[in-house]
Design a protein around this motif. Sequence first.
Motif, PDB file in Angstrom:
ATOM      1  N   LEU A 189       0.819  -1.218   0.000  1.00  0.00           N
ATOM      2  CA  LEU A 189       0.000   0.000   0.000  1.00  0.00           C
ATOM      3  C   LEU A 189       0.853   1.268   0.000  1.00  0.00           C
ATOM      4  O   LEU A 189       0.333   2.364  -0.215  1.00  0.00           O
ATOM      5  CB  LEU A 189      -0.940   0.009   1.209  1.00  0.00           C
ATOM      6  CG  LEU A 189      -1.983  -1.115   1.266  1.00  0.00           C
ATOM      7  CD1 LEU A 189      -2.837  -0.982   2.509  1.00  0.00           C
ATOM      8  CD2 LEU A 189      -2.867  -1.090   0.018  1.00  0.00           C
ATOM      9  N   LEU A 190       2.156   1.109   0.224  1.00  0.00           N
ATOM     10  CA  LEU A 190       3.062   2.264   0.211  1.00  0.00           C
ATOM     11  C   LEU A 190       3.612   2.541  -1.180  1.00  0.00           C
ATOM     12  O   LEU A 190       4.351   3.511  -1.375  1.00  0.00           O
ATOM     13  CB  LEU A 190       4.211   2.040   1.195  1.00  0.00           C
ATOM     14  CG  LEU A 190       3.821   1.756   2.651  1.00  0.00           C
ATOM     15  CD1 LEU A 190       5.057   1.746   3.537  1.00  0.00           C
ATOM     16  CD2 LEU A 190       2.797   2.752   3.169  1.00  0.00           C
ATOM     17  N   ASP A 223       6.936   3.858  11.540  1.00  0.00           N
ATOM     18  CA  ASP A 223       7.381   4.341  10.231  1.00  0.00           C
ATOM     19  C   ASP A 223       6.408   3.914   9.133  1.00  0.00           C
ATOM     20  O   ASP A 223       6.245   4.629   8.132  1.00  0.00           O
ATOM     21  CB  ASP A 223       8.781   3.814   9.911  1.00  0.00           C
ATOM     22  CG  ASP A 223       9.865   4.528  10.703  1.00  0.00           C
ATOM     23  OD1 ASP A 223       9.562   5.602  11.260  1.00  0.00           O
ATOM     24  OD2 ASP A 223      10.994   4.007  10.755  1.00  0.00           O
ATOM     25  N   TYR A 224       5.763   2.755   9.335  1.00  0.00           N
ATOM     26  CA  TYR A 224       4.779   2.318   8.338  1.00  0.00           C
ATOM     27  C   TYR A 224       3.613   3.308   8.288  1.00  0.00           C
ATOM     28  O   TYR A 224       3.178   3.712   7.195  1.00  0.00           O
ATOM     29  CB  TYR A 224       4.245   0.921   8.655  1.00  0.00           C
ATOM     30  CG  TYR A 224       3.138   0.523   7.697  1.00  0.00           C
ATOM     31  CD1 TYR A 224       3.434   0.046   6.430  1.00  0.00           C
ATOM     32  CD2 TYR A 224       1.788   0.705   8.033  1.00  0.00           C
ATOM     33  CE1 TYR A 224       2.445  -0.253   5.522  1.00  0.00           C
ATOM     34  CE2 TYR A 224       0.780   0.396   7.132  1.00  0.00           C
ATOM     35  CZ  TYR A 224       1.120  -0.079   5.880  1.00  0.00           C
ATOM     36  OH  TYR A 224       0.120  -0.357   4.981  1.00  0.00           O
ATOM     37  N   LEU A 225       3.121   3.712   9.442  1.00  0.00           N
ATOM     38  CA  LEU A 225       2.015   4.666   9.465  1.00  0.00           C
ATOM     39  C   LEU A 225       2.414   5.991   8.833  1.00  0.00           C
ATOM     40  O   LEU A 225       1.608   6.631   8.153  1.00  0.00           O
ATOM     41  CB  LEU A 225       1.534   4.889  10.900  1.00  0.00           C
ATOM     42  CG  LEU A 225       0.643   3.805  11.500  1.00  0.00           C
ATOM     43  CD1 LEU A 225       0.201   4.198  12.910  1.00  0.00           C
ATOM     44  CD2 LEU A 225      -0.593   3.546  10.629  1.00  0.00           C
ATOM     45  N   ARG A 226       3.640   6.389   9.029  1.00  0.00           N
ATOM     46  CA  ARG A 226       4.100   7.643   8.410  1.00  0.00           C
ATOM     47  C   ARG A 226       4.135   7.492   6.882  1.00  0.00           C
ATOM     48  O   ARG A 226       3.784   8.412   6.147  1.00  0.00           O
ATOM     49  CB  ARG A 226       5.469   8.036   8.958  1.00  0.00           C
ATOM     50  CG  ARG A 226       5.427   8.393  10.437  1.00  0.00           C
ATOM     51  CD  ARG A 226       6.701   9.063  10.937  1.00  0.00           C
ATOM     52  NE  ARG A 226       6.592   9.319  12.364  1.00  0.00           N
ATOM     53  CZ  ARG A 226       5.947  10.372  12.899  1.00  0.00           C
ATOM     54  NH1 ARG A 226       5.376  11.250  12.097  1.00  0.00           N
ATOM     55  NH2 ARG A 226       5.888  10.530  14.205  1.00  0.00           N
ATOM     56  N   GLY A 227       4.536   6.315   6.422  1.00  0.00           N
ATOM     57  CA  GLY A 227       4.523   6.055   4.990  1.00  0.00           C
ATOM     58  C   GLY A 227       3.112   6.034   4.437  1.00  0.00           C
ATOM     59  O   GLY A 227       2.851   6.538   3.332  1.00  0.00           O
ATOM     60  N   TYR A 228       2.170   5.476   5.210  1.00  0.00           N
ATOM     61  CA  TYR A 228       0.776   5.434   4.777  1.00  0.00           C
ATOM     62  C   TYR A 228       0.189   6.840   4.732  1.00  0.00           C
ATOM     63  O   TYR A 228      -0.527   7.202   3.784  1.00  0.00           O
ATOM     64  CB  TYR A 228      -0.032   4.545   5.725  1.00  0.00           C
ATOM     65  CG  TYR A 228      -1.358   4.072   5.161  1.00  0.00           C
ATOM     66  CD1 TYR A 228      -1.474   2.827   4.574  1.00  0.00           C
ATOM     67  CD2 TYR A 228      -2.498   4.875   5.231  1.00  0.00           C
ATOM     68  CE1 TYR A 228      -2.675   2.387   4.059  1.00  0.00           C
ATOM     69  CE2 TYR A 228      -3.701   4.448   4.714  1.00  0.00           C
ATOM     70  CZ  TYR A 228      -3.793   3.207   4.119  1.00  0.00           C
ATOM     71  OH  TYR A 228      -4.987   2.775   3.603  1.00  0.00           O
ATOM     72  N   GLU A 366      -1.151  12.753  15.263  1.00  0.00           N
ATOM     73  CA  GLU A 366       0.025  13.558  14.887  1.00  0.00           C
ATOM     74  C   GLU A 366       0.526  13.184  13.504  1.00  0.00           C
ATOM     75  O   GLU A 366       0.818  14.047  12.676  1.00  0.00           O
ATOM     76  CB  GLU A 366       1.116  13.355  15.941  1.00  0.00           C
ATOM     77  CG  GLU A 366       2.388  14.165  15.673  1.00  0.00           C
ATOM     78  CD  GLU A 366       3.406  13.420  14.834  1.00  0.00           C
ATOM     79  OE1 GLU A 366       4.016  14.057  13.934  1.00  0.00           O
ATOM     80  OE2 GLU A 366       3.570  12.201  15.019  1.00  0.00           O
ATOM     81  N   ILE A 367       0.594  11.878  13.235  1.00  0.00           N
ATOM     82  CA  ILE A 367       1.115  11.409  11.947  1.00  0.00           C
ATOM     83  C   ILE A 367       0.215  11.847  10.804  1.00  0.00           C
ATOM     84  O   ILE A 367       0.687  12.309   9.749  1.00  0.00           O
ATOM     85  CB  ILE A 367       1.260   9.879  11.965  1.00  0.00           C
ATOM     86  CG1 ILE A 367       2.433   9.453  12.870  1.00  0.00           C
ATOM     87  CG2 ILE A 367       1.480   9.341  10.550  1.00  0.00           C
ATOM     88  CD1 ILE A 367       2.553   7.959  13.059  1.00  0.00           C
ATOM     89  N   PHE A 368      -1.090  11.726  10.994  1.00  0.00           N
ATOM     90  CA  PHE A 368      -2.029  12.027   9.912  1.00  0.00           C
ATOM     91  C   PHE A 368      -2.522  13.467   9.933  1.00  0.00           C
ATOM     92  O   PHE A 368      -3.318  13.871   9.080  1.00  0.00           O
ATOM     93  CB  PHE A 368      -3.222  11.057   9.973  1.00  0.00           C
ATOM     94  CG  PHE A 368      -2.896   9.664   9.499  1.00  0.00           C
ATOM     95  CD1 PHE A 368      -3.133   9.276   8.184  1.00  0.00           C
ATOM     96  CD2 PHE A 368      -2.324   8.748  10.376  1.00  0.00           C
ATOM     97  CE1 PHE A 368      -2.818   7.999   7.752  1.00  0.00           C
ATOM     98  CE2 PHE A 368      -1.998   7.460   9.948  1.00  0.00           C
ATOM     99  CZ  PHE A 368      -2.238   7.091   8.639  1.00  0.00           C
TER     100      PHE A 368
END
Length: 372
Positions: A189-190, A223-228, A366-368
């Motif tokens: 998904l990235l 880091d995965y969530l940041r990539g998403y 924060e990430i999104f």
Amino acid sequence: MKNIRKTVTTMVATAVLAVTAGACSAPTTVTLVGEAESLSTTAGLVIDGETVADSDLFAKAKAEGSLSLYSGYVENSEKEVIKAFTQDTGIKVNLVRLVPNRLLERVLSEQGANKLGADVIRTSEYSSVSAMNEAGAFTPYKVPNFDQLDETVAYENGSFYRVFDPAFTFAYNTALVSEADAPKSWQDLLDPKWKGKIGTTQVGAGGSSASLVRFQLDALGEDYLRGYAAQQPRIFDSSGAQQESLSRGEILVATAVVSSVNIASSNNAPVKFVVPEEGFALYDYFLGMTPEAQHPAAAQVFMNWNLSKRGASVFSQIGEYPADSNAPPPVVMDIQLPAIDTGLPRRGMPEDLARYGKDDQAIWNEIFGYIG
């Protein structure tokens, strides 16, 4: 660029028309759940060789004729359960359906005023069901197979029970994405090709989203969530709204609940879920009987049925993992879901969700860049 945009717009429009046409031609009553293999009412209610209610209880329940269910379960899924229960018992279920956080507010308000209108309550999130229990919204009731249930199913001496766990993974629109091009893993998904074309639910949407984020942080990492987030996903406040958007082709890929994809597909929506190689999240749904039930016998039969082998079969056919550890994993849309002991389905444990919940929400927001 204009030609590319025109092509994409045409593809989406075509997909929407296809879904609409399919919905028009679909039967008004969708049947996902088959009939019981055997059912007898000559000596109470006996389904597939298991006594769900003895003669006295079943007679009283039939005389009451109905019960009131407050539920935070997905509406289309709950209606499939009700359909099967009424087919088996002849007892009508009057449904009040609210999203879990609104359901909690209503239950606590009505209980505080001594006007609780439910005979039985179904909801997700251990924190919510615990709050209801502490407020006195549940009364201990032991289903016939109580002694065979472990502490992850029966809580507080039978005040409430974990009945099933939906599977939260991701899905894609088959009218716009071929099986060859479809993502096979969370990491897929990235890929830049999905940028701006995917969706997710915000972490505060309910127990399902909280469990998904806990899984993602634990199994995939921050880091995965940041990539998403860098993929600029469309953020939804509910999995139901996200499922509809995916079915209409407004997004190509999205996080999704297996049972919701199953029901959407049975209504001719062009959607298919994926079993990622990294695994997926499970989240709990609980059921309890209220102390001032207006239809106590019918409520007891409903409780018994939900925790019976027949109930486990119904939930499995819809696409959920039954709480009964002896029940086989679901087969959905001809896809065999992995067994619990494979480690791929990861249940969001109540203690972990309580421990990490606030931090997980803060990290996700924060990430999104999300402000709820």
